[in-house]
Write a protein that holds these residues in place. Structure first.
Motif, short mmCIF file in Angstrom:
data_model
loop_
_atom_site.label_atom_id
_atom_site.label_comp_id
_atom_site.label_asym_id
_atom_site.label_seq_id
_atom_site.Cartn_x
_atom_site.Cartn_y
_atom_site.Cartn_z
N PRO A 1 0.82 -1.23 0.00
CA PRO A 1 0.00 0.00 0.00
C PRO A 1 0.84 1.27 0.00
O PRO A 1 0.36 2.33 -0.40
N ALA A 2 2.10 1.17 0.43
CA ALA A 2 2.98 2.35 0.48
C ALA A 2 3.70 2.59 -0.86
O ALA A 2 4.49 3.52 -0.99
N ASP A 3 3.44 1.75 -1.85
CA ASP A 3 4.08 1.90 -3.16
C ASP A 3 3.92 3.33 -3.69
O ASP A 3 2.79 3.82 -3.80
N PRO A 4 5.01 4.00 -4.03
CA PRO A 4 4.89 5.41 -4.47
C PRO A 4 4.12 5.58 -5.78
O PRO A 4 3.59 6.65 -6.05
N ARG A 5 4.00 4.50 -6.56
CA ARG A 5 3.31 4.65 -7.84
C ARG A 5 1.81 4.90 -7.68
O ARG A 5 1.15 5.40 -8.60
N ILE A 6 1.26 4.52 -6.52
CA ILE A 6 -0.18 4.76 -6.32
C ILE A 6 -0.42 5.85 -5.26
O ILE A 6 -1.49 5.89 -4.62
N ALA A 7 0.53 6.75 -5.11
CA ALA A 7 0.42 7.81 -4.09
C ALA A 7 -0.86 8.64 -4.25
O ALA A 7 -1.47 9.06 -3.27
N ALA A 8 -1.27 8.85 -5.48
CA ALA A 8 -2.45 9.69 -5.72
C ALA A 8 -3.74 9.09 -5.14
O ALA A 8 -4.73 9.78 -4.93
N TYR A 9 -3.71 7.76 -4.90
CA TYR A 9 -4.91 7.07 -4.40
C TYR A 9 -4.92 6.93 -2.88
O TYR A 9 -5.85 6.36 -2.32
N ARG A 10 -3.82 7.37 -2.23
CA ARG A 10 -3.68 7.06 -0.80
C ARG A 10 -4.52 7.98 0.08
O ARG A 10 -4.54 9.18 -0.12
N ASP A 11 -5.21 7.36 1.05
CA ASP A 11 -5.98 8.13 2.04
C ASP A 11 -6.90 9.14 1.38
O ASP A 11 -6.97 10.31 1.77
N ILE A 12 -7.64 8.70 0.37
CA ILE A 12 -8.42 9.67 -0.40
C ILE A 12 -9.52 10.33 0.43
O ILE A 12 -9.90 11.45 0.15
N ARG A 13 -9.99 9.67 1.46
CA ARG A 13 -11.07 10.28 2.23
C ARG A 13 -10.61 11.60 2.84
O ARG A 13 -11.34 12.58 2.84
N GLN B 1 -3.81 19.80 -7.67
CA GLN B 1 -3.19 20.22 -8.94
C GLN B 1 -4.00 19.78 -10.16
O GLN B 1 -3.47 19.18 -11.09
N GLY B 2 -5.28 20.04 -10.08
CA GLY B 2 -6.10 19.75 -11.25
C GLY B 2 -6.46 18.29 -11.44
O GLY B 2 -7.04 17.91 -12.44
N LEU B 3 -6.12 17.45 -10.44
CA LEU B 3 -6.50 16.04 -10.53
C LEU B 3 -7.74 15.78 -9.68
O LEU B 3 -8.07 16.54 -8.78
N PHE B 4 -8.43 14.69 -9.98
CA PHE B 4 -9.55 14.27 -9.13
C PHE B 4 -9.56 12.75 -9.05
O PHE B 4 -8.95 12.07 -9.88
N VAL B 5 -10.22 12.24 -8.02
CA VAL B 5 -10.37 10.80 -7.86
C VAL B 5 -11.84 10.44 -8.05
O VAL B 5 -12.72 11.12 -7.51
N ALA B 6 -12.10 9.44 -8.84
CA ALA B 6 -13.47 9.01 -9.09
C ALA B 6 -13.59 7.53 -8.77
O ALA B 6 -12.60 6.81 -8.75
N GLU B 7 -14.82 7.08 -8.50
CA GLU B 7 -14.99 5.69 -8.09
C GLU B 7 -16.23 5.08 -8.73
O GLU B 7 -17.16 5.78 -9.07
N GLY B 8 -16.21 3.77 -8.87
CA GLY B 8 -17.40 3.06 -9.32
C GLY B 8 -17.43 2.85 -10.82
O GLY B 8 -16.82 3.59 -11.60
#
Lengths: 264, 264
Positions: B9-21, B29-36
């Motif tokens: 889970p600490a893999d830096p490649r998925i940092a953008a998905y970490r602790d999204i809540r 920086q203009g990014l967003f997280v979407a689900e479903g």
């Protein structure tokens, strides 16, 4: 009214309020838990169909409600930390009530009370508490004579449904009546034209005029209404823009209620 | 497309998905997280105004999406436990995406693109993400030409707003434009009649016919629209049943959109 101070979250007198997040989903012998100021005021108003059983609130909030709390209603007060420990999560509204659900009325009763131009909302297979709350809120806003739910619908007295309804669950009459087929049969027997909302219909909702006994039939968002049920009803559609899937079921009901109750 | 397996889970490649809540509410920086699934399919469809940056999903779900995932899009896969550890909560949908928000368009641009019978939805001071998502969903359903938001509105690209919108946030053009006053001025300059929805108006919405450039103006549920703003617009009401407070703002917008876009 003499407030009862609670210092210990394990106090047996407030057992009904304990760990409500987990217990919400289980049966409660005809009781329900409600939260927030608007809902509390509805519960204590003459418009409510439900009897308040007790209140639990942060001490500092009591003065706002003293004027509307009946003399003989038990009112528990506690500090915020104790409140949070009782509820099992941070209760930022700081206001809870336990109420008694209204006695279940036979559908025939509810329909017999409806006027000549009454509009009834009938919901089939609604499993989502937000949607259930929204249906009640919209039924109240447009003065629907009541809601009929089939037996696959979720309980409108779940805490979140009451909150989303802004208290309408406590004041709009409803009856649970077996299957969708049984509901349509009873509506027809009582002189209601049943308008089924479905994206596939060719007749647009916007051509309908208000007047006469009408029932608006809506199904859950995924599967929609069963084909056999729609065939028995006057199926109408709210035309959607190219390719976009569908409206939320409570929004659909609101648009239909507006169409069938508007004055112009 | 070669999926990239993530075991830590600490893999830096998925940092953008970490602790999204927790991170949802901060800038990205203009990014967003979407689900479903529905939202993901929208993001990957030609209708999307947003560029997908990467996907993260449960391994077992990959086969359902292989046909729609572009060759060059990084796709991270993980076991459910790893997914949950990355997200910081149980991700029962098991599907996340990071996307790039569209380049902010000037309001003038958006209005210039609108047709002669275009309907625009303008929202003032909407701070609730459910309501924001509902406004986009309804704008999409009725083919509104776009949404204008004042600068007090919350970010529609917040994860929950996107979810409630059923992906409409990714496909309906919107622009953020200063104050409500500035929005009304720009609409008027571009030949839009501005219809302000407010419970206190004497003209009922139901008397309006579709046709011409129209903007529907809605405010937040509590305070509603500022008095000075309403005075500049054509104020219309959705008449409510005796004493009941008000409709949800997204429901109000849907009823107005139906009224101004219906064919009959």
């Amino acid at each position: 009214m003499i407030p009862i101070e609670i210092q210990n979250p394990a106090d047996p007198r407030i057992a009904a309020y304990r760990d409500i997040r987990e217990r919400d989903l289980t049966g409660r012998q005809g009781l329900f838990v409600a939260e927030g100021e608007v809902v509390l005021r509805t519960l204590l108003s003459p418009a409510s169909l439900c009897r308040p059983v007790s209140l639990l609130m942060a001490k500092k909030r009591l003065s706002r409600f003293e004027a509307v709390i009946p003399e003989d209603l038990p009112v528990f007060v506690a500090d915020q930390e104790v409140l949070d420990a009782i509820a099992g999560f941070h209760l930022h509204r700081g206001l809870l009530a336990v109420g008694q659900k209204p006695v279940a009325r036979p559908v025939e009763d509810l329909l017999a009370d409806a006027g000549d131009d009454a509009v009834i909302l009938a919901a089939i297979g609604i499993g989502n508490h937000d949607n259930m709350g929204g249906l009640f809120r919209n039924a109240a806003a447009f003065g629907a004579a009541g809601l009929l739910l089939d037996d696959r619908c979720c309980d409108p007295f779940y805490r979140k449904a009451i909150r989303v309804s802004v208290g309408a669950v406590l004041r709009v009459p409803h009856a649970v009546s077996g299957t969708g087929e049984a509901i349509v049969t009873r509506l027809e027997k009582n002189g209601f034209e049943v308008i089924a909302l479905t994206p596939g219909a060719t007749e647009p909702l916007s051509g309908l005029k208000p007047g006469g006994r009408r029932a608006i039939l809506v199904g859950s968002e995924g599967p929609g209404l069963p084909e056999t049920l729609m065939k028995r009803c006057r199926a109408v559609a709210i035309p959607m823009s190219g390719g976009f899937d569908s409206l939320n079921v409570a929004v659909t009901a609101a648009i239909a209620l507006h169409q069938l109750t508007r004055s112009a």
